[in-house]
Design an enzyme around this catalytic site. Structure first.
Site, PDB file in Angstrom:
ATOM      1  N   THR A  56       0.859  -1.178   0.000  1.00  0.00           N
ATOM      2  CA  THR A  56       0.000   0.000   0.000  1.00  0.00           C
ATOM      3  C   THR A  56       0.893   1.226   0.000  1.00  0.00           C
ATOM      4  O   THR A  56       1.568   1.514   0.977  1.00  0.00           O
ATOM      5  CB  THR A  56      -0.913  -0.021   1.234  1.00  0.00           C
TER       6      THR A  56
ATOM      7  N   PHE B  55      -6.488  -6.662  -0.775  1.00  0.00           N
ATOM      8  CA  PHE B  55      -7.534  -6.442   0.235  1.00  0.00           C
ATOM      9  C   PHE B  55      -7.574  -7.552   1.262  1.00  0.00           C
ATOM     10  O   PHE B  55      -8.563  -7.717   1.970  1.00  0.00           O
ATOM     11  CB  PHE B  55      -8.899  -6.300  -0.446  1.00  0.00           C
TER      12      PHE B  55
ATOM     13  N   GLU C  90      -5.890 -10.407   7.668  1.00  0.00           N
ATOM     14  CA  GLU C  90      -5.088 -11.384   8.399  1.00  0.00           C
ATOM     15  C   GLU C  90      -6.026 -12.440   8.979  1.00  0.00           C
ATOM     16  O   GLU C  90      -7.114 -12.128   9.436  1.00  0.00           O
ATOM     17  CB  GLU C  90      -4.321 -10.698   9.525  1.00  0.00           C
TER      18      GLU C  90
ATOM     19  N   LYS D  82      -7.746   1.429  -2.830  1.00  0.00           N
ATOM     20  CA  LYS D  82      -7.252   0.745  -1.626  1.00  0.00           C
ATOM     21  C   LYS D  82      -7.434   1.628  -0.383  1.00  0.00           C
ATOM     22  O   LYS D  82      -7.949   1.192   0.649  1.00  0.00           O
ATOM     23  CB  LYS D  82      -5.776   0.407  -1.823  1.00  0.00           C
TER      24      LYS D  82
ATOM     25  N   ALA E 132     -19.470  -2.848  17.576  1.00  0.00           N
ATOM     26  CA  ALA E 132     -18.904  -1.862  18.503  1.00  0.00           C
ATOM     27  C   ALA E 132     -18.019  -2.578  19.514  1.00  0.00           C
ATOM     28  O   ALA E 132     -18.191  -3.760  19.781  1.00  0.00           O
ATOM     29  CB  ALA E 132     -20.038  -1.140  19.223  1.00  0.00           C
TER      30      ALA E 132
ATOM     31  N   CYS F  89      -3.031  -2.160   9.221  1.00  0.00           N
ATOM     32  CA  CYS F  89      -3.483  -1.438   8.015  1.00  0.00           C
ATOM     33  C   CYS F  89      -4.287  -0.175   8.292  1.00  0.00           C
ATOM     34  O   CYS F  89      -3.953   0.890   7.795  1.00  0.00           O
ATOM     35  CB  CYS F  89      -4.312  -2.366   7.144  1.00  0.00           C
TER      36      CYS F  89
ATOM     37  N   LYS G 104      -2.421   2.945   9.731  1.00  0.00           N
ATOM     38  CA  LYS G 104      -1.364   3.381   8.809  1.00  0.00           C
ATOM     39  C   LYS G 104      -1.974   4.002   7.542  1.00  0.00           C
ATOM     40  O   LYS G 104      -1.563   5.066   7.089  1.00  0.00           O
ATOM     41  CB  LYS G 104      -0.522   2.159   8.443  1.00  0.00           C
TER      42      LYS G 104
ATOM     43  N   LYS H   3      -7.170  -8.819  16.616  1.00  0.00           N
ATOM     44  CA  LYS H   3      -8.422  -9.515  16.298  1.00  0.00           C
ATOM     45  C   LYS H   3      -8.163 -11.013  16.447  1.00  0.00           C
ATOM     46  O   LYS H   3      -7.000 -11.421  16.560  1.00  0.00           O
ATOM     47  CB  LYS H   3      -8.900  -9.158  14.896  1.00  0.00           C
TER      48      LYS H   3
HETATM   49  C1  UDX Z   1      -7.930  -4.864   6.994  1.00  0.00           C
HETATM   50  C2  UDX Z   1      -8.905  -4.877   5.805  1.00  0.00           C
HETATM   51  O1  UDX Z   1     -10.105  -5.566   6.168  1.00  0.00           O
HETATM   52  C3  UDX Z   1      -8.266  -5.526   4.608  1.00  0.00           C
HETATM   53  O2  UDX Z   1      -9.142  -5.463   3.479  1.00  0.00           O
HETATM   54  C4  UDX Z   1      -6.984  -4.789   4.292  1.00  0.00           C
HETATM   55  O3  UDX Z   1      -6.311  -5.401   3.208  1.00  0.00           O
HETATM   56  C5  UDX Z   1      -6.057  -4.753   5.515  1.00  0.00           C
HETATM   57  O4  UDX Z   1      -6.760  -4.202   6.620  1.00  0.00           O
HETATM   58  P1  UDX Z   1      -7.090  -6.608   8.843  1.00  0.00           P
HETATM   59  O5  UDX Z   1      -6.271  -5.488   9.382  1.00  0.00           O
HETATM   60  O6  UDX Z   1      -6.458  -7.943   8.668  1.00  0.00           O
HETATM   61  O7  UDX Z   1      -7.659  -6.203   7.384  1.00  0.00           O
HETATM   62  O8  UDX Z   1      -8.315  -6.803   9.810  1.00  0.00           O
HETATM   63  P2  UDX Z   1      -9.908  -6.605   9.820  1.00  0.00           P
HETATM   64  O9  UDX Z   1     -10.552  -7.926   9.864  1.00  0.00           O
HETATM   65  O10 UDX Z   1     -10.347  -5.672   8.765  1.00  0.00           O
HETATM   66  O11 UDX Z   1     -10.084  -5.922  11.264  1.00  0.00           O
HETATM   67  C6  UDX Z   1      -9.463  -4.676  11.573  1.00  0.00           C
HETATM   68  C7  UDX Z   1      -9.783  -4.236  12.972  1.00  0.00           C
HETATM   69  O12 UDX Z   1     -11.130  -3.798  13.082  1.00  0.00           O
HETATM   70  C8  UDX Z   1      -9.631  -5.304  14.057  1.00  0.00           C
HETATM   71  O13 UDX Z   1      -8.985  -4.731  15.183  1.00  0.00           O
HETATM   72  C9  UDX Z   1     -11.043  -5.712  14.400  1.00  0.00           C
HETATM   73  O14 UDX Z   1     -11.166  -6.171  15.721  1.00  0.00           O
HETATM   74  C10 UDX Z   1     -11.756  -4.393  14.207  1.00  0.00           C
HETATM   75  N1  UDX Z   1     -13.193  -4.539  13.913  1.00  0.00           N
HETATM   76  C11 UDX Z   1     -13.597  -5.148  12.773  1.00  0.00           C
HETATM   77  C12 UDX Z   1     -14.131  -3.991  14.802  1.00  0.00           C
HETATM   78  O15 UDX Z   1     -13.776  -3.432  15.846  1.00  0.00           O
HETATM   79  N2  UDX Z   1     -15.460  -4.086  14.477  1.00  0.00           N
HETATM   80  C13 UDX Z   1     -15.903  -4.673  13.333  1.00  0.00           C
HETATM   81  O16 UDX Z   1     -17.118  -4.694  13.112  1.00  0.00           O
HETATM   82  C14 UDX Z   1     -14.947  -5.235  12.454  1.00  0.00           C
END
Ligand code: UDX
Length: 455
Positions: A123, A157, A160, A227, A275, A283, A286, A343
């Protein structure tokens, strides 16, 4: 096709393994020797479902190599992915030194071999495709012949924990290029994914009904912007849910009911409305910082994006305030923390809300007992100075603790018998930062339960 990937991080390793599994010939270039040794043994340096099995298969089939040496792998490549890290600088701007190093190496290897499509998979700030061209010229030592290469953008996209799934079965593939031949080559590269013609691996089966993946063909700048806009929107959606949660608490509404009620509206959609303690990971923070930085460079202050970040920062402190409300003084008290990873299903601690909450509680004088099904080792390795007790199991973390706070929604925590939790805690106070438990069930087990956005 011959594919070379710079960087064996999340994106590089997963992209390389998947393209090799689709019968391309892949070489990954990595500078960290320990990573090379691990991957050659079929072991993944990251915790990712299905990755090791896939690595072992493509290694055995001789379709995947990993090396330090860029030379030969650049020369013979049809497509080169740049998937190196772009960590944020103090200013929020992305640090492109590793992208530059890769581009210089690519420039140096352009003298022979087929014409190459060079793909920015990391990115990178908007407009970076032009920068990569300049660095390639520097590496070449002048302007390479016009048809020897072109730079394209193909943002990633993947999430993890579901990285293989997201790469094999994406919602869309975005290709940004100025040269038609580059688009054609990338379409051929991704054909098995676009028409879902490959044999799915046993560990990561194809979702029912998926027969085609939509393709977005566009210019480079728009592809780069897609992105950033996607991640900014997802983070904003979560911050929105958290803002609503904070209002719910005050007026006596239940946020999980409210987000379910709005999420059923197809224009809104139910995803990313949970929530809690807020978003983290490598990601969202940043990418938001980089988008804000770029926007301000062009003289526009993105107010909504700034608020997305502020709401998220405050949300982490909400858990600490809840504990203060429940315990009054924090000083000297033992508090159990369940969940460290940003997560579930990953051991990744980058920008994890748990780190902020733990530091804040330590600053207030609490004694912390932590448990996480996989991320304890990462904490020990990356934050050895953090003065916490590592518990061997979830229930062991509760011994002597006057409160528990739950910060990652691991399945293990959803299944734990609540009565056991109440029994083991010295005082049955629970602050559920992910709204994982049902308040009525917790109350029935004798727990004084506090959620987020639940009265
Ligand atoms: C994210 C994007 O989803 C992905 O498309 C991109 O390429 C990289 O960034 P990722 O960081 O792996 O992916 O995690 P994601 O599943 O998106 O969760 C991000 C954060 O949001 C986590 O801390 C998760 O706990 C939080 N989250 C997610 C919430 O607090 N509430 C939600 O409803 C969904």
């Amino acid at each position: 096709m011959r594919v070379t990937v710079f960087g064996a991080g999340y994106v590089g390793l997963v992209t390389g393994a998947v393209l090799a599994a689709l019968d391309h010939q892949v070489t990954v270039i990595e500078v960290v020797k320990e990573k090379i040794v691990l991957v050659r043994q079929g072991k993944a340096p990251i915790y990712e479902h299905g990755l090791e099995a896939m690595l072992r298969r493509v290694l055995a089939a001789n379709r995947f190599t990993i090396t330090e040496d860029a030379g030969a792998a650049v020369e013979s490549a049809d497509v080169i992915f740049i998937a190196v890290g772009t960590p944020p600088l103090e200013s929020g701007e992305a640090d492109l030194q590793y992208v530059r190093q890769a581009a210089l190496a690519i420039g140096a290897g352009l003298r022979s071999g087929p014409a190459k499509v060079i793909v920015n998979k990391a990115t990178v700030p908007i407009g970076s495709a032009n920068l990569v061209e300049v660095w390639i010229e520097d590496g070449y030592g002048g302007k390479p012949p016009r048809d020897s290469y072109t730079v394209a953008s193909n943002p990633e996209f993947l999430r993890e924990g579901t990285a293989i799934y997201d790469t094999l079965y994406p919602d869309r593939i975005v290709l940004g290029a100025d040269q038609p031949w580059a688009l054609e080559r990338l379409k051929t590269l991704y054909q098995p994914i676009l028409d879902q013609s490959f044999q799915p691996p046993d560990e990561v089966p194809r979702p029912e009904g998926l027969t085609r993946v939509p393709l977005v063909e566009t210019d480079r700048i728009s592809a780069e912007m897609i992105k950033y806009a996607a991640n900014a929107f997802l983070a904003t959606k979560i911050s929105f849910a958290n803002e609503i949660a904070n209002i719910c608490e005050r007026v006596g509404a239940e946020v999980t009911e409210v987000t379910r009620g709005i999420g059923l509206d197809r224009r809104i959609g139910g995803h990313f409305l949970q929530a809690g303690v807020g978003w983290g990971g490598s990601c969202f923070g940043k990418d938001l910082a980089a988008l804000i930085y770029t926007s301000e460079q062009y003289g526009y202050r993105p107010q909504l994006l700034h608020s997305t970040v502020t709401v998220n920062r405050d949300q982490r402190h909400r858990v600490v305030t809840r504990l203060q409300e429940a315990l009054k003084t924090i000083k000297g008290r033992r508090i159990a923390v369940w969940g460290l990873a940003f997560k579930p299903n990953t051991d990744d601690l980058r920008d994890a809300p748990a780190l902020t909450v733990i530091s804040e509680l330590l600053r207030l004088g609490a004694r912390i007992q932590v448990y996480d099904p996989v991320a304890l080792a990462t904490l020990r390795r990356d934050y050895p100075e953090l003065d916490v007790v590592y518990a061997p199991s979830a229930l062991d973390a509760l011994d002597g603790a006057e409160a528990l706070t739950l910060l990652t929604e691991w399945q293990e925590f959803a299944e734990v018998p609540l009565a056991r939790v109440a029994e083991r805690l010295a005082r049955p106070v629970v602050v559920d930062g992910r709204n994982l438990w049902h308040p009525a069930a917790a109350a029935e087990a004798g727990i004084r339960y506090y959620g987020i956005g639940r009265s």
